[in-house]
Write a protein that holds these residues in place. Structure first.
Motif, PDB file in Angstrom:
ATOM      1  N   GLU A 133       0.815  -1.207   0.000  1.00  0.00           N
ATOM      2  CA  GLU A 133       0.000   0.000   0.000  1.00  0.00           C
ATOM      3  C   GLU A 133       0.856   1.267   0.000  1.00  0.00           C
ATOM      4  OE1 GLU A 133      -2.837  -0.105   3.145  1.00  0.00           O
ATOM      5  OE2 GLU A 133      -3.810  -1.937   2.400  1.00  0.00           O
ATOM      6  N   LEU A 134       0.243   2.332  -0.491  1.00  0.00           N
ATOM      7  CA  LEU A 134       0.923   3.612  -0.652  1.00  0.00           C
ATOM      8  C   LEU A 134       1.561   4.093   0.648  1.00  0.00           C
ATOM      9  CD1 LEU A 134       1.567   6.173  -2.275  1.00  0.00           C
ATOM     10  CD2 LEU A 134      -0.741   6.994  -1.743  1.00  0.00           C
ATOM     11  N   PHE A 135       0.798   4.140   1.732  1.00  0.00           N
ATOM     12  CA  PHE A 135       1.319   4.668   2.990  1.00  0.00           C
ATOM     13  C   PHE A 135       2.432   3.794   3.556  1.00  0.00           C
ATOM     14  CE2 PHE A 135      -2.762   7.177   4.226  1.00  0.00           C
ATOM     15  CZ  PHE A 135      -2.398   8.160   3.331  1.00  0.00           C
ATOM     16  N   ASP A 136       2.289   2.474   3.415  1.00  0.00           N
ATOM     17  CA  ASP A 136       3.347   1.570   3.880  1.00  0.00           C
ATOM     18  C   ASP A 136       4.687   1.939   3.265  1.00  0.00           C
ATOM     19  OD1 ASP A 136       1.869  -0.037   5.562  1.00  0.00           O
ATOM     20  OD2 ASP A 136       1.343  -1.466   4.011  1.00  0.00           O
ATOM     21  N   ARG A 137       4.669   2.136   1.953  1.00  0.00           N
ATOM     22  CA  ARG A 137       5.920   2.387   1.238  1.00  0.00           C
ATOM     23  C   ARG A 137       6.529   3.731   1.612  1.00  0.00           C
ATOM     24  NH1 ARG A 137       6.648  -1.024  -3.409  1.00  0.00           N
ATOM     25  NH2 ARG A 137       8.387   0.322  -3.982  1.00  0.00           N
ATOM     26  N   ILE A 138       5.687   4.733   1.815  1.00  0.00           N
ATOM     27  CA  ILE A 138       6.201   6.045   2.207  1.00  0.00           C
ATOM     28  C   ILE A 138       6.863   5.965   3.582  1.00  0.00           C
ATOM     29  CG2 ILE A 138       5.547   8.398   2.883  1.00  0.00           C
ATOM     30  CD1 ILE A 138       3.444   8.330   0.671  1.00  0.00           C
ATOM     31  N   VAL A 139       6.206   5.280   4.521  1.00  0.00           N
ATOM     32  CA  VAL A 139       6.763   5.134   5.866  1.00  0.00           C
ATOM     33  C   VAL A 139       8.088   4.384   5.827  1.00  0.00           C
ATOM     34  CG1 VAL A 139       6.410   4.029   8.114  1.00  0.00           C
ATOM     35  CG2 VAL A 139       4.545   5.321   7.052  1.00  0.00           C
ATOM     36  N   GLU A 140       8.171   3.366   4.951  1.00  0.00           N
ATOM     37  CA  GLU A 140       9.381   2.551   4.869  1.00  0.00           C
ATOM     38  C   GLU A 140      10.556   3.286   4.223  1.00  0.00           C
ATOM     39  OE1 GLU A 140       8.033  -0.816   2.720  1.00  0.00           O
ATOM     40  OE2 GLU A 140       6.827  -1.607   4.389  1.00  0.00           O
ATOM     41  N   LYS A 141      10.250   4.311   3.436  1.00  0.00           N
ATOM     42  CA  LYS A 141      11.319   5.053   2.767  1.00  0.00           C
ATOM     43  C   LYS A 141      12.203   5.775   3.789  1.00  0.00           C
ATOM     44  CE  LYS A 141       9.029   6.181  -1.643  1.00  0.00           C
ATOM     45  NZ  LYS A 141      10.122   5.924  -2.580  1.00  0.00           N
ATOM     46  N   GLY A 142      13.458   5.965   3.452  1.00  0.00           N
ATOM     47  CA  GLY A 142      14.311   6.778   4.296  1.00  0.00           C
ATOM     48  C   GLY A 142      14.428   8.197   3.772  1.00  0.00           C
ATOM     49  N   PHE A 143      13.983   8.375   2.532  1.00  0.00           N
ATOM     50  CA  PHE A 143      14.087   9.675   1.875  1.00  0.00           C
ATOM     51  C   PHE A 143      12.838   9.875   1.034  1.00  0.00           C
ATOM     52  CE2 PHE A 143      15.673  12.837  -1.151  1.00  0.00           C
ATOM     53  CZ  PHE A 143      16.442  13.662  -0.336  1.00  0.00           C
ATOM     54  N   TYR A 144      12.160  10.999   1.232  1.00  0.00           N
ATOM     55  CA  TYR A 144      10.889  11.256   0.546  1.00  0.00           C
ATOM     56  C   TYR A 144      10.733  12.753   0.369  1.00  0.00           C
ATOM     57  CZ  TYR A 144       5.783  11.612  -0.034  1.00  0.00           C
ATOM     58  OH  TYR A 144       4.522  11.909  -0.487  1.00  0.00           O
ATOM     59  N   THR A 145      10.381  13.174  -0.839  1.00  0.00           N
ATOM     60  CA  THR A 145      10.334  14.595  -1.169  1.00  0.00           C
ATOM     61  C   THR A 145       9.032  14.974  -1.858  1.00  0.00           C
ATOM     62  OG1 THR A 145      11.237  14.365  -3.415  1.00  0.00           O
ATOM     63  CG2 THR A 145      12.826  14.474  -1.584  1.00  0.00           C
ATOM     64  N   GLU A 146       8.864  16.284  -2.008  1.00  0.00           N
ATOM     65  CA  GLU A 146       7.756  16.795  -2.819  1.00  0.00           C
ATOM     66  C   GLU A 146       7.774  16.202  -4.219  1.00  0.00           C
ATOM     67  OE1 GLU A 146       6.753  20.897  -3.610  1.00  0.00           O
ATOM     68  OE2 GLU A 146       7.293  21.420  -1.547  1.00  0.00           O
ATOM     69  N   ARG A 147       8.953  16.083  -4.774  1.00  0.00           N
ATOM     70  CA  ARG A 147       9.061  15.551  -6.132  1.00  0.00           C
ATOM     71  C   ARG A 147       8.542  14.115  -6.209  1.00  0.00           C
ATOM     72  NH1 ARG A 147      11.487  17.726 -10.271  1.00  0.00           N
ATOM     73  NH2 ARG A 147      12.659  19.142  -8.917  1.00  0.00           N
ATOM     74  N   ASP A 148       8.806  13.321  -5.164  1.00  0.00           N
ATOM     75  CA  ASP A 148       8.262  11.972  -5.115  1.00  0.00           C
ATOM     76  C   ASP A 148       6.733  12.013  -5.117  1.00  0.00           C
ATOM     77  OD1 ASP A 148      10.782  10.715  -4.966  1.00  0.00           O
ATOM     78  OD2 ASP A 148      10.854  11.004  -2.788  1.00  0.00           O
ATOM     79  N   ALA A 149       6.177  12.907  -4.305  1.00  0.00           N
ATOM     80  CA  ALA A 149       4.718  13.048  -4.247  1.00  0.00           C
ATOM     81  C   ALA A 149       4.164  13.503  -5.595  1.00  0.00           C
ATOM     82  CB  ALA A 149       4.331  14.037  -3.150  1.00  0.00           C
ATOM     83  N   SER A 150       4.849  14.452  -6.216  1.00  0.00           N
ATOM     84  CA  SER A 150       4.423  14.952  -7.518  1.00  0.00           C
ATOM     85  C   SER A 150       4.397  13.844  -8.567  1.00  0.00           C
ATOM     86  CB  SER A 150       5.363  16.077  -7.979  1.00  0.00           C
ATOM     87  OG  SER A 150       5.109  16.442  -9.321  1.00  0.00           O
TER      88      SER A 150
END
Length: 327
Positions: free
Chosen positions: A84-101
């Motif tokens: 799921e989307l939220f699982d993967r975001i939480v598991e990331k060590g690096f996440y940016t606006e560009r990723d969201a975009s």
């Protein structure tokens, strides 16, 4: 075909199993629906299948086949195993606006495809956004077309449906609505992806709906202090109260936060992931099709696999539901 299967999800009206076709070792997800559960709901399943048979897009989970037995209908779905989307975001060590975009760009592209075909999803939410695989650069997939609607010539949608928190104001106002409701939902998802909490929230549904009806939301400090003005502008256009002024998918795809270079590269993972874990407890999330662990171990963990199940040999013709007999 003969398959081995492992349960993925048990819902109120259906069971989803992970299946492996023995001859090809191809993995699929099969939604098993008891015909008894369809009594009085034949139109709903007809509509879902009619929609799924019309669409073919790389960011939409596809329906591959339909079978039936004397007691069940079986929808053979493309397997998505990335979680799921939220699982993967939480598991990331690096996440940016560009990723969201980039995530929103994929969703917009898929929903524009639906809208161009006259299809409105009507239940876009993070739980229905799944990663295709565990690859770091995996694409996102839209699932669950149970509430989707094919716009007919001259038809007007007015049925109140969707998920509280993601539903557009015009739906709550019980006014006729259009595909613009999907764009509102994408705006809500975009908001959450950038801060980790929903734009509208109240334990009391009446107060929650009042917020949505007024389109009352804020870019709260400190959570939005490091988010670009371009991102906020994009959200404001998507979560425009007036559906006539709200961005379409085509307009949204042309916004600089999506197609330009205004999405920031600053790491916002710590703040966003903390808020996701706080505001979207795992117990609240829908688990259908979250097959990651099962896929990883299916062939080696023999103990997880039950007896092989015989499956109907002949796929059902389309349409078939006018002659559906329930037991």
């Amino acid at each position: 075909m003969s398959i081995c299967f492992v349960r993925l999800d048990l819902g109120a009206f259906s069971e989803v199993v992970l299946a492996e076709e023995k001859r090809t070792q191809r993995l699929v997800a099969i939604k098993c629906i008891p015909k008894k559960a369809l009594q009085g709901k034949e139109n709903n399943i007809e509509n879902e299948i009619a929609v799924l048979h019309r669409i073919k897009h790389p960011n939409i989970v596809s329906l591959e086949d339909i079978f039936e037995s004397t007691s069940h209908l079986y929808l053979v779905m493309q397997l998505v195993s990335g979680g799921e989307l939220f699982d993967r975001i939480v598991e990331k060590g690096f996440y940016t606006e560009r990723d969201a975009s980039q995530l929103i760009q994929q969703i917009l592209d898929a929903v524009k495809y639906l809208h161009d075909m006259g299809i409105v999803h009507r239940d876009l939410k993070p739980e229905n956004l799944l990663y295709y695989s565990m690859d770091e650069d995996s694409k996102i997939m839209i699932s669950d077309f149970g509430l989707s609607k094919i716009e007919g010539s001259g038809s007007v949608m007015s049925t109140a449906c969707g998920t509280p928190g993601y539903v557009a104001p015009e739906v709550l106002a019980q006014k006729p609505y259009s595909k613009a409701v999907d764009c509102w939902s994408i705006g809500v998802i975009s908001y959450i992806l950038l801060c980790g909490y929903p734009p509208f929230y109240d334990e009391n549904d009446a107060k929650l709906f009042e917020q949505i009806l007024k389109a009352e939301y804020e870019f709260d400090s400190p959570y939005w202090d490091d988010i670009s003005d371009s991102a906020k502008d994009f959200i404001c256009h998507m979560m425009e109260k007036d559906p006539a002024k709200r961005y379409t998918c085509e307009q949204a795809l042309q916004h600089p936060w999506i197609c330009g270079d205004t999405a920031l590269d600053k790491n916002i993972h710590e703040s966003v992931s903390a808020q996701i874990k706080k505001n979207f407890a795992k117990s609240k999330w829908k688990q259908a099709f979250n097959a990651t662990a099962v896929v990883r171990h299916m062939r080696s963990a023999v103990a997880m696999v039950t007896e092989p199940r015989s499956f109907p040999q002949t796929p059902l013709p389309i349409p078939v539901w006018s002659s559906l007999q329930t037991t």
